[in-house]
Scaffold this active site. Structure first.
Site, short mmCIF file in Angstrom:
data_model
loop_
_atom_site.label_atom_id
_atom_site.label_comp_id
_atom_site.label_asym_id
_atom_site.label_seq_id
_atom_site.Cartn_x
_atom_site.Cartn_y
_atom_site.Cartn_z
CG HIS A 1 43.74 44.30 41.33
ND1 HIS A 1 43.39 44.73 40.11
CD2 HIS A 1 43.01 45.24 42.14
CE1 HIS A 1 42.52 45.68 39.98
NE2 HIS A 1 42.37 45.96 41.29
CB SER B 1 41.93 49.15 40.53
OG SER B 1 40.93 48.32 40.97
#
Length: 695
Positions: free
Chosen positions: A663, A548
């Protein structure tokens, strides 16, 4: 790994972005385009054949999955009234069971759980790949809940009303189609909703900009508007504080990721602005309000520094009084990480040089005492379980070599009643944890942890990880998969506490914002050099991993510091910082990175945009990118484009894209075990050591 935060648990799909005309790999931005998916399948096949095949990899994956599926691990719970709720995944329930038990039952080694929802059965019945995203339940009786279900792990969710007494969905109940939706109960017959109501109802970040009150039995189209923000806002939300005797309605207008305007919604529909700094955090509990400062605030003749936690009586503050009490004052090494309430106490979770400290305060008198017996290099958190009812608090303790323990405390007592312990999933006999401090380029002292053998072999490898963003702290953690898949092979794990995180409070975060972002990368490079200087590792045996925002960190390590590392694993990353605001939820992070559409800001953003800075004439360490097709927060396209560009330049690149997972890049334990095994196997292969695993 920490991931880019999701605003207040909201989710919504941004409008499809226009492609970049001058980008030869822009076609990969078509997430579900056939040409793009054909490219993905070809890259996945390369990884599966080269890295994820053979008995060693299968054994490694199985060993990690055994940890994830273990029935002996702690079933962590959330208290709602007299029940303790748990969401559980294992081999027999890969999508999970939502279940509950009383405290007396939970104390048992094998509780008799009451199953509320079997997500696997729900998915099979509806032919949907449902992923559990949580429940919003109505206080104080907790009979009705709004369940959030995602297809494949995306942030966009379907919302359905559920009755806990019948353990079934409510016929004709509140139901919302897939969108990035925010919901909150007002009462049993009304909810606050922010969702995709049609054109103009979302911000440019893809989150709700309109909050409405929706009453039972009426069409969603007739929901009454409560507040409307501007398109350039990040989001708008409304909720009701349902604390008995202190019921209040609030509206929040998020101006950017760290700044918002807070309002009390009066019964007549009028809004009363709560006059605190936009970038301050607000918490209202019964008669009290807490304000945690990100920047200094001058009130009268007093200036309160960044990182301070202040208290006041809420009604008095709204009436104009400014009788503020300092509940926590930061120091050069100590920062507030979190706080929570019980019925009569306030609990502070503090870090001092990345070491845990817990304080218990009595509101009003604001007397305080430490919760004692905390180990120095473990991570300890304490939190109230139900501030409406009593003074029960849970305490979790874990360390790199210390399996998690969950204890119960009835304040004001300090006696910790151990409820559950995780088993030891790997042998720690020859392992040790140490904390060191490196000096960054500008002289800043940067802490980091090293876990590994006390007497290492000459061929020992090191995996260094970090995050450095959004005021997220990297703390000691117990991970049986990392233990079996990496540490048990005689190798080192290092965790860097670089600027951009929250280890030393807001100032530590702000030191790496926008134009100062390279300070985080200088810190990480300094830790890498310090590891080599201490002879813990060498450049050739040092691999790095981040996901991320940590994936952006990895991209910059690759392009700006290629000589420091032997291999890189980069997960669900931001990489194209020229386009990030036009991809998925990227516009919501402008306060962190800056706005590339403004020429003066692009001038500094370009310096930390790996996609634009990649070069064919520089020798990069080998790199593995992994992502998920269903990631609608960062999206898979940045990793796709970076991999394609580097491959065309002739660099050593591998790429893997999981279809599910959002995610987190994994929707179940099987996918997560594969992801972890892939990381360890790739680093070992590129750093020159065969894959090992331990049971």
């Amino acid at each position: 790994m920490p991931f880019l935060p999701l605003l207040a648990a909201i989710a919504g799909a941004a409008h499809p972005p226009a492609q970049a005309d001058d980008d030869p790999y822009a076609w990969l931005e078509q997430v579900h385009g056939e040409r793009a998916l054909a490219w993905v399948r070809a890259r996945n096949a390369e990884v599966e054949q080269e890295i994820a095949a053979g008995p060693r990899f299968e054994a490694l994956t199985a060993s990690i999955r055994e940890v994830l599926d273990s029935k002996a691990k702690i079933p962590m719970v959330v208290r709602r009234g007299s029940f303790y709720y748990n969401f559980w995944k294992d081999e027999a329930h890969p999508r999970g069971l939502w279940r509950r038990a009383t405290l007396a039952e939970y104390r048992k080694e094998q509780p008799a759980w009451e199953t509320l929802l079997d997500v696997d059965a729900l998915a099979a019945a509806g032919h949907e790949n449902w992923v559990w995203e949580g429940a919003v339940c109505l206080r104080p009786d907790y009979r009705r809940c709004l369940l959030r279900l995602s297809r494949g792990g995306a942030d966009a969710v379907v919302v359905r009303e559920f009755d806990l007494s019948t353990r079934a969905f409510v016929p004709g109940g509140f139901t919302l189609p897939e969108a990035k939706t925010d919901v909150a109960w007002r009462d049993v017959d009304a909810i606050y909703v922010g969702t995709d109501f049609g054109p103009g109802s979302l911000t440019t970040s893809g989150y709700p900009r309109v909050a409405k009150l929706w009453r039972r039995g009426t069409p969603l189209a007739e929901a009454k508007q409560v507040f409307e923000g501007k398109p350039e806002d990040v989001s708008v939300s409304a909720y009701r504080d349902l604390t008995p005797g202190f019921e209040r309605d609030f509206v929040t207008r998020a101006l950017d990721f760290f700044s918002s305007q807070k309002f009390l919604l009066r019964p007549d529909g009028q809004l009363a602005r709560i006059e605190i700094p936009d970038d301050a955090d607000l918490d209202v509990e019964r008669e009290w309000m807490l304000v945690r400062l990100r920047t200094a605030w001058t009130v009268g003749a007093t200036t309160y520094p960044s990182g301070t936690l202040l208290a006041a009586r809420f009604d008095d503050f709204l009436a104009g009084k400014r009788d503020l009490v300092v509940v926590f004052a930061p120091t050069a090494t100590a920062a507030l990480q979190a706080w929570s309430w019980t019925r009569h106490y306030l609990i502070l979770d503090i870090l001092d040089d990345v070491r845990s400290r817990i304080e218990i305060l009595t509101p009003g008198a604001w007397t305080r005492r430490d919760l004692g017996g905390l180990p120095p290099l473990d991570s300890v958190h304490a939190y109230g379980t139900d501030a409406d009812v009593d003074d029960e608090a849970f305490v979790t303790r874990e360390g790199f070599l210390t399996p998690t323990t969950l204890s119960r405390v009835e304040l004001p007592s300090e006696t910790q009643d151990v409820l559950k312990r995780n088993p030891a999933f790997f042998d720690t006999t020859e392992l040790a944890v140490r904390q060191f401090f490196a000096r960054s380029k500008d002289g800043t002292r940067v802490p980091y942890f090293v876990v590994g053998p006390e007497h290492p072999r000459k061929d020992a490898l090191t995996m260094l990880t970090g995050y450095g963003g959004f005021e997220v702290s990297e703390l000691p953690f117990y991970d049986g998969g990392t233990g079996r898949g990496w540490l048990a092979g005689g190798d080192f794990l290092a965790v860097a506490n670089i600027r951009g995180g929250g280890e030393y409070g807001p100032a530590w975060h702000q030191a790496a914002l926008k134009a100062n972002r390279p300070r985080a990368y200088e810190d990480f490079a300094a830790v890498a050099r310090d590891l080599v200087a201490r002879k813990i590792t060498s450049r050739k045996r040092l691999g790095i991993y981040g996901g991320s925002n940590g994936g952006l960190l990895m991209g910059n390590m690759l392009t700006e510091y290629p000589r420091l590392f032997g291999a890189v694993v980069c997960g669900v990353p931001l990489l194209d910082m020229k386009r990030y605001t036009h991809l998925s939820a990227g516009a919501s992070w402008i306060a962190e990175y800056g706005d590339p559409d403004k020429p003066d800001e692009w001038a500094f953003i370009r310096k930390f945009s790996p996609y634009q800075n990649a070069r064919a004439d520089v020798r990069y360490p080998p790199v593995l990118f992994f992502t998920s097709t269903r990631d609608d927060r960062v999206g898979p396209v940045q990793a796709r484009k970076m991999a394609a560009k580097l491959l065309a330049m002739g660099h050593d690149v591998r790429f893997y894209e999981n279809i599910e997972g959002g995610h987190g890049a994994a929707a179940n334990n099987a996918e997560l075990a594969f992801q972890k095994a892939l990381r360890y196997a790739y680093l070992r292969a590129r750093l020159g050591k065969p894959t090992r695993s331990s049971r």
